[in-house]
Design a protein around this motif. Structure first.
Motif, PDB file in Angstrom:
ATOM      1  N   ARG A 121      -1.954 -26.796  69.566  1.00 33.26           N
ATOM      2  CA  ARG A 121      -2.082 -26.580  70.999  1.00 33.26           C
ATOM      3  C   ARG A 121      -0.674 -26.616  71.566  1.00 33.26           C
ATOM      4  O   ARG A 121       0.121 -27.492  71.206  1.00 33.26           O
ATOM      5  CB  ARG A 121      -2.949 -27.676  71.604  1.00 33.26           C
ATOM      6  CG  ARG A 121      -3.133 -27.589  73.096  1.00 33.26           C
ATOM      7  CD  ARG A 121      -4.236 -28.532  73.560  1.00 33.26           C
ATOM      8  NE  ARG A 121      -4.087 -29.851  72.953  1.00 33.26           N
ATOM      9  CZ  ARG A 121      -5.111 -30.609  72.565  1.00 33.26           C
ATOM     10  NH1 ARG A 121      -6.341 -30.180  72.699  1.00 33.26           N
ATOM     11  NH2 ARG A 121      -4.901 -31.794  72.039  1.00 33.26           N
ATOM     12  N   PRO A 123       1.674 -26.463  75.186  1.00 38.11           N
ATOM     13  CA  PRO A 123       1.689 -26.435  76.646  1.00 38.11           C
ATOM     14  C   PRO A 123       2.468 -25.246  77.172  1.00 38.11           C
ATOM     15  O   PRO A 123       3.328 -24.694  76.487  1.00 38.11           O
ATOM     16  CB  PRO A 123       2.396 -27.748  77.010  1.00 38.11           C
ATOM     17  CG  PRO A 123       3.277 -28.029  75.834  1.00 38.11           C
ATOM     18  CD  PRO A 123       2.519 -27.533  74.633  1.00 38.11           C
ATOM     19  N   LYS A 124       2.138 -24.857  78.381  1.00 38.88           N
ATOM     20  CA  LYS A 124       2.920 -23.849  79.092  1.00 38.88           C
ATOM     21  C   LYS A 124       3.749 -24.549  80.158  1.00 38.88           C
ATOM     22  O   LYS A 124       3.436 -25.662  80.581  1.00 38.88           O
ATOM     23  CB  LYS A 124       2.005 -22.804  79.726  1.00 38.88           C
ATOM     24  CG  LYS A 124       1.200 -21.996  78.713  1.00 38.88           C
ATOM     25  CD  LYS A 124       0.330 -20.974  79.417  1.00 38.88           C
ATOM     26  CE  LYS A 124      -0.450 -20.142  78.406  1.00 38.88           C
ATOM     27  NZ  LYS A 124      -1.477 -20.946  77.706  1.00 38.88           N
ATOM     28  N   THR A 203       4.600 -20.075  77.615  1.00 34.31           N
ATOM     29  CA  THR A 203       4.699 -21.129  76.600  1.00 34.31           C
ATOM     30  C   THR A 203       6.025 -21.876  76.669  1.00 34.31           C
ATOM     31  O   THR A 203       7.079 -21.291  76.932  1.00 34.31           O
ATOM     32  CB  THR A 203       4.534 -20.553  75.189  1.00 34.31           C
ATOM     33  OG1 THR A 203       5.547 -19.572  74.956  1.00 34.31           O
ATOM     34  CG2 THR A 203       3.170 -19.914  75.028  1.00 34.31           C
ATOM     35  N   SER A 222       1.425 -27.394  81.862  1.00 33.96           N
ATOM     36  CA  SER A 222       0.057 -26.929  82.117  1.00 33.96           C
ATOM     37  C   SER A 222      -1.016 -27.872  81.596  1.00 33.96           C
ATOM     38  O   SER A 222      -2.184 -27.732  81.957  1.00 33.96           O
ATOM     39  CB  SER A 222      -0.134 -25.554  81.465  1.00 33.96           C
ATOM     40  OG  SER A 222       0.011 -25.654  80.052  1.00 33.96           O
ATOM     41  N   THR A 223      -0.654 -28.805  80.728  1.00 36.32           N
ATOM     42  CA  THR A 223      -1.647 -29.684  80.114  1.00 36.32           C
ATOM     43  C   THR A 223      -2.045 -30.821  81.063  1.00 36.32           C
ATOM     44  O   THR A 223      -1.334 -31.134  82.008  1.00 36.32           O
ATOM     45  CB  THR A 223      -1.100 -30.264  78.810  1.00 36.32           C
ATOM     46  OG1 THR A 223       0.261 -30.682  79.005  1.00 36.32           O
ATOM     47  CG2 THR A 223      -1.119 -29.228  77.707  1.00 36.32           C
ATOM     48  N   ALA A 227       3.631 -33.589  78.369  1.00 35.46           N
ATOM     49  CA  ALA A 227       3.747 -32.984  77.041  1.00 35.46           C
ATOM     50  C   ALA A 227       4.891 -33.609  76.252  1.00 35.46           C
ATOM     51  O   ALA A 227       5.928 -33.958  76.812  1.00 35.46           O
ATOM     52  CB  ALA A 227       3.980 -31.478  77.179  1.00 35.46           C
ATOM     53  N   HIS A 244      -5.932 -27.321  83.708  1.00 43.19           N
ATOM     54  CA  HIS A 244      -5.531 -27.559  82.324  1.00 43.19           C
ATOM     55  C   HIS A 244      -5.502 -26.230  81.593  1.00 43.19           C
ATOM     56  O   HIS A 244      -6.427 -25.429  81.698  1.00 43.19           O
ATOM     57  CB  HIS A 244      -6.503 -28.505  81.610  1.00 43.19           C
ATOM     58  CG  HIS A 244      -6.267 -28.576  80.128  1.00 43.19           C
ATOM     59  ND1 HIS A 244      -5.172 -29.203  79.583  1.00 43.19           N
ATOM     60  CD2 HIS A 244      -6.979 -28.073  79.079  1.00 43.19           C
ATOM     61  CE1 HIS A 244      -5.219 -29.099  78.266  1.00 43.19           C
ATOM     62  NE2 HIS A 244      -6.304 -28.417  77.943  1.00 43.19           N
ATOM     63  N   ASP A 245      -4.439 -26.008  80.859  1.00 44.13           N
ATOM     64  CA  ASP A 245      -4.350 -24.818  80.014  1.00 44.13           C
ATOM     65  C   ASP A 245      -3.318 -25.081  78.928  1.00 44.13           C
ATOM     66  O   ASP A 245      -2.253 -25.640  79.189  1.00 44.13           O
ATOM     67  CB  ASP A 245      -3.953 -23.585  80.831  1.00 44.13           C
ATOM     68  CG  ASP A 245      -3.747 -22.370  79.946  1.00 44.13           C
ATOM     69  OD1 ASP A 245      -4.535 -22.189  79.005  1.00 44.13           O
ATOM     70  OD2 ASP A 245      -2.789 -21.611  80.180  1.00 44.13           O
ATOM     71  N   ALA A 246      -3.658 -24.724  77.709  1.00 44.98           N
ATOM     72  CA  ALA A 246      -2.715 -24.831  76.604  1.00 44.98           C
ATOM     73  C   ALA A 246      -3.064 -23.768  75.583  1.00 44.98           C
ATOM     74  O   ALA A 246      -4.246 -23.541  75.293  1.00 44.98           O
ATOM     75  CB  ALA A 246      -2.777 -26.219  75.960  1.00 44.98           C
ATOM     76  N   SER A 247      -2.049 -23.092  75.055  1.00 45.18           N
ATOM     77  CA  SER A 247      -2.294 -22.119  73.998  1.00 45.18           C
ATOM     78  C   SER A 247      -2.943 -22.838  72.822  1.00 45.18           C
ATOM     79  O   SER A 247      -2.505 -23.914  72.414  1.00 45.18           O
ATOM     80  CB  SER A 247      -0.974 -21.474  73.561  1.00 45.18           C
ATOM     81  OG  SER A 247      -0.416 -20.736  74.618  1.00 45.18           O
TER      82      SER A 247
END
Length: 320
Positions: A121, A123-124, A203, A222-223, A227, A244-247
């Motif tokens: 995972r 973070p952005k 990213t 973004s998490t 991070a 919340h967003d994570a690749s």
């Protein structure tokens, strides 16, 4: 030098396959990456391939099959024998995003694949230019509300990770910003640095070096939590609760792969991902090594589908 580092890391790991008992490969394995060489996915796939191969006593080859918004590589794995020797490095497009954004996909997103393990995972970072007057997430939301539709953000293209992250941000903040898609992350970031774009949400691996140089200013991650890659930055959720967003990348096997094979593969990958040296290499690339069970992976995939369905539908994001 890179090969020597990977080999040293691999040799430091205990035997993987020997600890499984249930199944071990009898020839070399392939990990197909549905993206071009040189990106983060390619790098991480090669990083785990070396110790995985040492543990199994077989070579593990990383093969790049870019094209068709990740469908070319996905098809290659879906059509492979379900014997554990061909695996897919799966970005979210394969099962999560393509079925939501494409009129049809050339494979069955679930029946053609078997979950193996969550790999990473990442973070952005929400960033602006280093000389921007915007200094926080709250500043950015206020600026966007003062100038609806005038602030611009770049991404690597329609439906890309940065596009979807910014669309989610806009939807939750109740703002309107102008999306400017590029053919890749790098050209968009160059225009951001040149002052032709106002911001991006992409990213950490791509943006953190420029933040460290002072050329970009990071506002937040973004998490949900801070991070590891940038612990000094607050989460967007501190200003926009619930964001919340994570690749999220993971490993799949062909559909109908027997559970004893996916179970042995899961245990082998999990052992690699728990190694401190591997975790440190992931962190240096702005990613968090994951691992866990196949059931946990399946639940994560469903959570991501639920997260993005509403955004993609509301914003009418399509790849056709």
């Amino acid at each position: 030098m890179r090969r020597r580092i990977l080999l040293a890391t691999a040799l430091a790991l205990p035997g993987v396959a020997r600890a499984q008992g249930a199944w071990a490969p009898n020839r070399s394995l392939r990990i197909i990456v549905p993206q071009a060489p040189g990106g983060t996915a390619d790098t991480l796939a090669r990083l785990v391939a070396a110790p995985l191969g040492v543990g199994f006593g077989q070579s593990v080859v990383v093969e790049n099959r870019p094209g068709g918004n990740q469908t070319v590589g996905a098809i290659a794995v879906a059509q492979s024998p379900p014997d554990g020797h061909t695996l897919l490095y799966a970005p979210p497009g394969v099962q999560i995003l393509n079925p939501l954004m494409m009129r049809s996909v050339p494979y069955d997103a679930f029946n053609d694949f078997s979950p193996v393990i969550a790999l990473m995972r990442a973070p952005k970072l929400l960033v602006v230019r280093g000389d921007s007057p915007i200094r926080s997430t709250a500043d950015l939301i206020a600026a966007a509300k003062a100038r609806p539709g005038q602030l611009t953000y770049c991404s690597a293209g329609i439906g890309s990770a940065a596009h979807l992250a910014a669309a989610l941000f806009s939807q939750m903040a109740g703002i309107e910003m102008l999306h400017v898609p590029y053919r890749g992350t790098a050209p968009g970031v160059q225009d951001l640095l040149a002052g032709r774009i106002d911001l991006t949400l992409d990213t950490a691996a791509a943006l953190l070096p420029l933040v460290r140089e002072g050329r970009l200013r990071a506002l937040a991650v973004s998490t949900r939590d801070r991070a590891e890659a940038a612990p000094e930055l607050p989460p967007i959720a501190d200003t926009l609760p619930g964001f919340h967003d994570a690749s999220f990348n993971y490993i799949l096997a062909p559909g109908r792969t027997p559970p004893e094979i996916t179970g042995s593969l899961n245990a082998a990958f999990d052992r690699v991902l728990k190694d401190p040296a591997i975790r440190a290499r992931f962190a240096a690339l702005g990613a968090e090594a994951l691992g866990g069970t196949r059931e946990e992976l399946a639940a994560m995939i469903q959570e991501e589908i639920a997260r993005w369905r509403g955004v993609i539908t509301a914003q009418r994001i399509t790849l056709e």
